[in-house]
Design a protein around this motif. Structure first.
Motif, PDB file in Angstrom:
ATOM      1  N   VAL A  90       0.852  -1.196   0.000  1.00  0.00           N
ATOM      2  CA  VAL A  90       0.000   0.000   0.000  1.00  0.00           C
ATOM      3  C   VAL A  90       0.880   1.235   0.000  1.00  0.00           C
ATOM      4  N   ASN A  91       0.610   2.171  -0.922  1.00  0.00           N
ATOM      5  CA  ASN A  91       1.387   3.412  -0.995  1.00  0.00           C
ATOM      6  C   ASN A  91       1.230   4.235   0.281  1.00  0.00           C
ATOM      7  N   MET A  92       2.356   4.749   0.748  1.00  0.00           N
ATOM      8  CA  MET A  92       2.359   5.610   1.942  1.00  0.00           C
ATOM      9  C   MET A  92       2.282   7.074   1.483  1.00  0.00           C
ATOM     10  N   ILE A  93       1.064   7.495   1.125  1.00  0.00           N
ATOM     11  CA  ILE A  93       0.840   8.834   0.585  1.00  0.00           C
ATOM     12  C   ILE A  93       0.089   9.684   1.602  1.00  0.00           C
ATOM     13  N   GLY A  94       0.558  10.912   1.794  1.00  0.00           N
ATOM     14  CA  GLY A  94      -0.124  11.844   2.679  1.00  0.00           C
ATOM     15  C   GLY A  94      -1.237  12.576   1.948  1.00  0.00           C
ATOM     16  N   TYR A  95      -2.130  13.162   2.716  1.00  0.00           N
ATOM     17  CA  TYR A  95      -3.273  13.870   2.133  1.00  0.00           C
ATOM     18  C   TYR A  95      -3.326  15.312   2.651  1.00  0.00           C
ATOM     19  N   GLN A  96      -2.148  15.951   2.656  1.00  0.00           N
ATOM     20  CA  GLN A  96      -2.069  17.337   3.099  1.00  0.00           C
ATOM     21  C   GLN A  96      -3.004  18.232   2.268  1.00  0.00           C
ATOM     22  N   ALA A  97      -3.771  19.058   2.969  1.00  0.00           N
ATOM     23  CA  ALA A  97      -4.701  20.035   2.356  1.00  0.00           C
ATOM     24  C   ALA A  97      -5.839  19.383   1.583  1.00  0.00           C
ATOM     25  N   GLN A  98      -5.975  18.070   1.659  1.00  0.00           N
ATOM     26  CA  GLN A  98      -7.029  17.375   0.928  1.00  0.00           C
ATOM     27  C   GLN A  98      -8.322  17.360   1.740  1.00  0.00           C
ATOM     28  N   VAL A  99      -9.437  17.601   1.071  1.00  0.00           N
ATOM     29  CA  VAL A  99     -10.718  17.695   1.752  1.00  0.00           C
ATOM     30  C   VAL A  99     -11.527  16.408   1.647  1.00  0.00           C
ATOM     31  N   ILE A 100     -11.690  15.880   0.425  1.00  0.00           N
ATOM     32  CA  ILE A 100     -12.523  14.692   0.249  1.00  0.00           C
ATOM     33  C   ILE A 100     -11.995  13.493   1.036  1.00  0.00           C
ATOM     34  N   PRO A 101     -10.708  13.149   0.948  1.00  0.00           N
ATOM     35  CA  PRO A 101     -10.225  12.021   1.758  1.00  0.00           C
ATOM     36  C   PRO A 101     -10.476  12.230   3.249  1.00  0.00           C
ATOM     37  N   ALA A 102     -10.313  13.464   3.721  1.00  0.00           N
ATOM     38  CA  ALA A 102     -10.526  13.736   5.140  1.00  0.00           C
ATOM     39  C   ALA A 102     -11.997  13.594   5.523  1.00  0.00           C
ATOM     40  N   ILE A 103     -12.890  14.077   4.661  1.00  0.00           N
ATOM     41  CA  ILE A 103     -14.324  13.960   4.948  1.00  0.00           C
ATOM     42  C   ILE A 103     -14.740  12.493   4.953  1.00  0.00           C
ATOM     43  N   LEU A 104     -14.291  11.741   3.953  1.00  0.00           N
ATOM     44  CA  LEU A 104     -14.622  10.312   3.908  1.00  0.00           C
ATOM     45  C   LEU A 104     -14.080   9.582   5.130  1.00  0.00           C
ATOM     46  N   ALA A 105     -12.849   9.916   5.511  1.00  0.00           N
ATOM     47  CA  ALA A 105     -12.238   9.273   6.679  1.00  0.00           C
ATOM     48  C   ALA A 105     -13.002   9.621   7.949  1.00  0.00           C
ATOM     49  N   GLY A 106     -13.364  10.891   8.101  1.00  0.00           N
ATOM     50  CA  GLY A 106     -14.077  11.317   9.305  1.00  0.00           C
ATOM     51  C   GLY A 106     -15.412  10.632   9.458  1.00  0.00           C
ATOM     52  N   PHE A 107     -16.187  10.539   8.390  1.00  0.00           N
ATOM     53  CA  PHE A 107     -17.495   9.893   8.477  1.00  0.00           C
ATOM     54  C   PHE A 107     -17.362   8.378   8.644  1.00  0.00           C
ATOM     55  N   CYS A 108     -16.296   7.831   8.084  1.00  0.00           N
ATOM     56  CA  CYS A 108     -16.030   6.410   8.294  1.00  0.00           C
ATOM     57  C   CYS A 108     -15.805   6.134   9.785  1.00  0.00           C
ATOM     58  N   LEU A 109     -15.008   6.968  10.434  1.00  0.00           N
ATOM     59  CA  LEU A 109     -14.754   6.812  11.868  1.00  0.00           C
ATOM     60  C   LEU A 109     -16.042   6.950  12.672  1.00  0.00           C
ATOM     61  N   VAL A 110     -16.858   7.933  12.318  1.00  0.00           N
ATOM     62  CA  VAL A 110     -18.130   8.140  13.025  1.00  0.00           C
ATOM     63  C   VAL A 110     -19.015   6.905  12.891  1.00  0.00           C
ATOM     64  N   PHE A 111     -19.120   6.371  11.679  1.00  0.00           N
ATOM     65  CA  PHE A 111     -19.943   5.183  11.449  1.00  0.00           C
ATOM     66  C   PHE A 111     -19.444   4.000  12.281  1.00  0.00           C
ATOM     67  N   LEU A 112     -18.131   3.796  12.256  1.00  0.00           N
ATOM     68  CA  LEU A 112     -17.573   2.654  12.988  1.00  0.00           C
ATOM     69  C   LEU A 112     -17.771   2.802  14.492  1.00  0.00           C
ATOM     70  N   GLU A 113     -17.535   4.000  15.011  1.00  0.00           N
ATOM     71  CA  GLU A 113     -17.693   4.194  16.456  1.00  0.00           C
ATOM     72  C   GLU A 113     -19.136   3.972  16.890  1.00  0.00           C
ATOM     73  N   LYS A 114     -20.085   4.480  16.133  1.00  0.00           N
ATOM     74  CA  LYS A 114     -21.498   4.274  16.489  1.00  0.00           C
ATOM     75  C   LYS A 114     -21.888   2.806  16.363  1.00  0.00           C
ATOM     76  N   PHE A 115     -21.315   2.148  15.359  1.00  0.00           N
ATOM     77  CA  PHE A 115     -21.607   0.720  15.176  1.00  0.00           C
ATOM     78  C   PHE A 115     -21.112  -0.102  16.374  1.00  0.00           C
ATOM     79  N   PHE A 116     -19.870   0.127  16.773  1.00  0.00           N
ATOM     80  CA  PHE A 116     -19.313  -0.644  17.886  1.00  0.00           C
ATOM     81  C   PHE A 116     -19.956  -0.267  19.216  1.00  0.00           C
ATOM     82  N   GLN A 117     -20.373   0.978  19.363  1.00  0.00           N
ATOM     83  CA  GLN A 117     -21.080   1.372  20.584  1.00  0.00           C
ATOM     84  C   GLN A 117     -22.404   0.627  20.714  1.00  0.00           C
ATOM     85  N   LYS A 118     -23.026   0.338  19.566  1.00  0.00           N
ATOM     86  CA  LYS A 118     -24.314  -0.336  19.575  1.00  0.00           C
ATOM     87  C   LYS A 118     -24.182  -1.821  19.921  1.00  0.00           C
ATOM     88  N   ILE A 119     -23.119  -2.458  19.455  1.00  0.00           N
ATOM     89  CA  ILE A 119     -23.018  -3.914  19.633  1.00  0.00           C
ATOM     90  C   ILE A 119     -22.123  -4.321  20.801  1.00  0.00           C
TER      91      ILE A 119
END
Length: 637
Positions: free
Chosen positions: A223-252
């Motif tokens: 897997v390429n070790m690429i940074g996402y400096q100043a990038q918006v879409i990768p950060a938004i996708l990552a943030g919502f992914c974390l939110v989804f996972l945390e809510k999922f694990f909190q539920k189960i």
């Protein structure tokens, strides 16, 4: 029985009944409704209710303007309707049901970036200043190249600039977790993994050979070790992914082990998803866009490409993918001795700043808005658009579109004339210094278009779309604004209608000047602002002439053809030459006496034309309350 019980009953019926109310709250001057079916509300009927000063719809909320008695009105309404009030934040949340998909997406982006605006404003000013001292050649080199002091300043300021813009994904991930109510420190950590120093910086990816990109080697996959400096879409996708996972694990997850299990699995899986899947997807989108830009610039219909690129470059900035254009610019300089692309980027930035300038003009009385818009405009003109776009233009929508249209027109002029820049430069007004000398004049023309078109469009549309709250502040009242004496309040209670509908051609044809008329419900005429009494009709007592602070003459004429009544039913409360304050009674009149005389009791207010060019903005079609409802706003042209 409350003071506003009858009015509340009328409002409940005209708004579509209790079943049509999803949520209701109030602020200092207005009631805020979220309606299940907004079309069921009888707006004209509601605006005729006594005590209602007007209505408007914004961000999915149907707002009914009451004024300073809104709290008492609200209490009576919730009793009559049998509903429970909620907070303004809950109303805003409920209002999303009345927004379409695009509005919800734009609203979500605005909410994510709202907490980041102060940092973006600071960063924009810093980077704009660095561009001026470090990139503009004044003939004998840049300021930085001529002074060690300024070289030190330039280097030091990058410490702050890098933290704000290169590390932007950290702020985005934090803001998403804050907005969604999950663990904020996990969002910060996730953002840090996107900009870690262990990764190849995003700005260096385009010029790096494939074998030079570091990789994580898991044996069966790399897997390429690429940074996402100043990038918006990768950060938004990552943030919502974390939110989804945390809510999922909190539920189960059982509560007893949730403190360990939930953050561990949420964070690890979110980081893996961000670097293995979501980040590369966002990067791939950027690559496709870059390839399309290059093809457009080298085609035979580059003028068409210019219009499209000029129109949609600003939305591209929202994604953070605009950084890929640097590689294209570099290649164009190598191939053609200059770049046609970069001038369009500079023009787009200027256009966004000009739209903000239009908002500054419209909101010149809104101190809170100017705290954001003025620095954002400055930084935008110096080449950094994020504060302007996220802090102002996207928030209101129409300034963003106005800027896109202006950018489109300017880009067509630039590309159609073959304008080329020697290299990438300051992406704003100072950018003209990077344009090849033979193209500077035509580029200056394109700059004028990029300034004038967005400004005019923003002002025209804003005058129709902005509410009093937008213009004067979040909790603006509906009382007269006295600054510069340019705002007039209603002179009497009653229904306001256009002067063209007055049944007297002297007034309807504006022979006495433009204005408005009121069908009165009371018996007193009040001063619309601070003024001097300049004319009194000693015998008929049916009219008053005022001289406003800016020397505009205003005639207040009670009744049609009431001069024939010879003063019966009229009584002055002021004297000629007297200075009066806004809201001070000027005269009394008897509607009964006027009716007995067979005359109309319509009050006509005419603003006399002067040698100085002026425009008058009239607010008609409302039920006015004297001294509270704004009727006229006057501006010098």
């Amino acid at each position: 029985m409350g003071k506003f019980t009858e009015e509340s009953q009328q409002l409940l019926k005209l708004i579509g009944g209790k079943q049509n109310i999803a949520a209701v709250s109030h602020c200092v001057t207005r009631m805020r409704f979220v309606l299940n079916d907004p079309s069921a509300a009888d707006v004209p009927g509601i605006e005729k209710i006594k005590g209602v000063k007007g209505t408007f719809t914004q961000a999915g909320q149907f707002q009914v303007i009451i004024g300073q008695e809104v709290a008492e009105f609200y209490q009576d309404f919730v009793k009559v309707a049998g509903v429970e009030g909620v907070s303004k934040d809950q109303v805003k949340k409920a209002a999303k049901q009345n927004q379409n998909a695009l509005q919800r997406v734009m609203s979500a982006i605005a909410e994510i970036f709202a907490p980041l605006i102060p940092a973006l404003v600071v960063g924009g000013l810093i980077l704009g200043f660095r561009n001026v001292i470090g990139e503009i050649d004044f003939g004998n080199g840049t300021i930085v190249s001529q002074s060690q002091f300024w070289a030190g300043v330039h280097s030091f300021l990058w410490l702050i600039g890098e933290a704000i813009f290169h590390m932007l994904p950290v702020g985005i991930c934090w803001s998403i977790t804050k907005k969604m109510g999950t663990t904020q420190i996990l969002g910060i950590i996730l953002g840090c993994t996107l900009v870690s120093g262990q990764l190849l910086n995003a700005y260096g990816v385009a010029g790096a050979a494939a074998d030079a990109i570091p990789k994580w080697d898991f044996g069966f996959v790399q897997v390429n070790m690429i940074g996402y400096q100043a990038q918006v879409i990768p950060a938004i996708l990552a943030g919502f992914c974390l939110v989804f996972l945390e809510k999922f694990f909190q539920k189960i997850c059982p509560k007893v082990i949730s403190m360990i299990v939930v953050p561990f699995f949420s964070l690890v899986l979110a980081v893996m998803a961000s670097h293995f899947i979501l980040g590369p997807i966002g990067w791939k989108i950027g690559s496709w866009i870059s390839a399309g830009v290059h093809a457009g610039l080298t085609s035979g219909v580059n003028w068409l490409f210019a219009g499209v690129f000029g129109m949609f470059y600003a939305p591209l900035v929202i994604t953070g993918l605009h950084h890929m254009t640097n590689a294209i610019d570099t290649q164009l300089v190598a191939d053609f001795g200059g770049t046609i692309l970069w001038p369009m980027i500079a023009l787009s930035n200027i256009a966004q700043g000009s739209a903000v300038l239009g908002m500054i003009y419209l909101q010149k009385k809104n101190t809170k808005s100017k705290e954001v818009s003025i620095p954002a405009c400055i930084s935008c003109y110096l080449g950094v658009t994020e504060p302007a776009m996220f802090g102002v233009n996207i928030k209101y929508g129409f300034p963003f579109v106005s800027a896109m249209i202006g950018s489109c027109a300017a880009a067509i002029i630039s590309v159609g004339s073959g304008v080329m820049a020697n290299s990438i430069g300051v992406g704003g007004i100072p950018g003209i210094l990077s344009i090849q000398t033979r193209y500077m004049l035509i580029f200056a023309l394109a700059m004028v278009v990029a300034i004038v078109v967005p400004f005019i469009l923003t002002v025209i549309v804003g005058k129709k779309k902005l509410t009093t709250e937008d213009i004067y502040g979040d909790e603006a009242t509906d009382t007269p604004v006295t600054a510069e004496s340019v705002t007039l309040a209603a002179v009497a209670d009653g229904e306001v209608f256009p002067i063209e509908q007055v049944e007297d051609e002297v007034f309807s044809k504006k022979l006495m000047g433009d204005g408005f008329a009121i069908r009165p419900t009371g018996d007193t005429v009040y001063a619309p602002c601070d003024a001097t009494v300049s004319v009194l009709m000693e015998e008929s007592k049916h009219a008053v002439g005022l001289t406003l602070p800016d020397q505009t003459e205003m005639l207040i004429h009670v009744g049609i053809d009431t001069v024939a009544m010879n003063g019966a039913g009229f009584d002055y409360l002021v004297e000629k030459g007297q200075t009066v304050k806004a809201g001070e009674p000027l005269m009394k009149f008897s509607r009964e006496e006027i009716a007995k005389a067979g005359k109309s009791d319509v009050i006509v207010c005419a603003l006399m034309p002067t040698d100085e060019a002026k425009t008058f903005r009239f607010h008609t079609g409302v039920t006015a309350k004297a001294n509270e409802t704004i009727i006229v706003e006057e501006n010098n042209v």
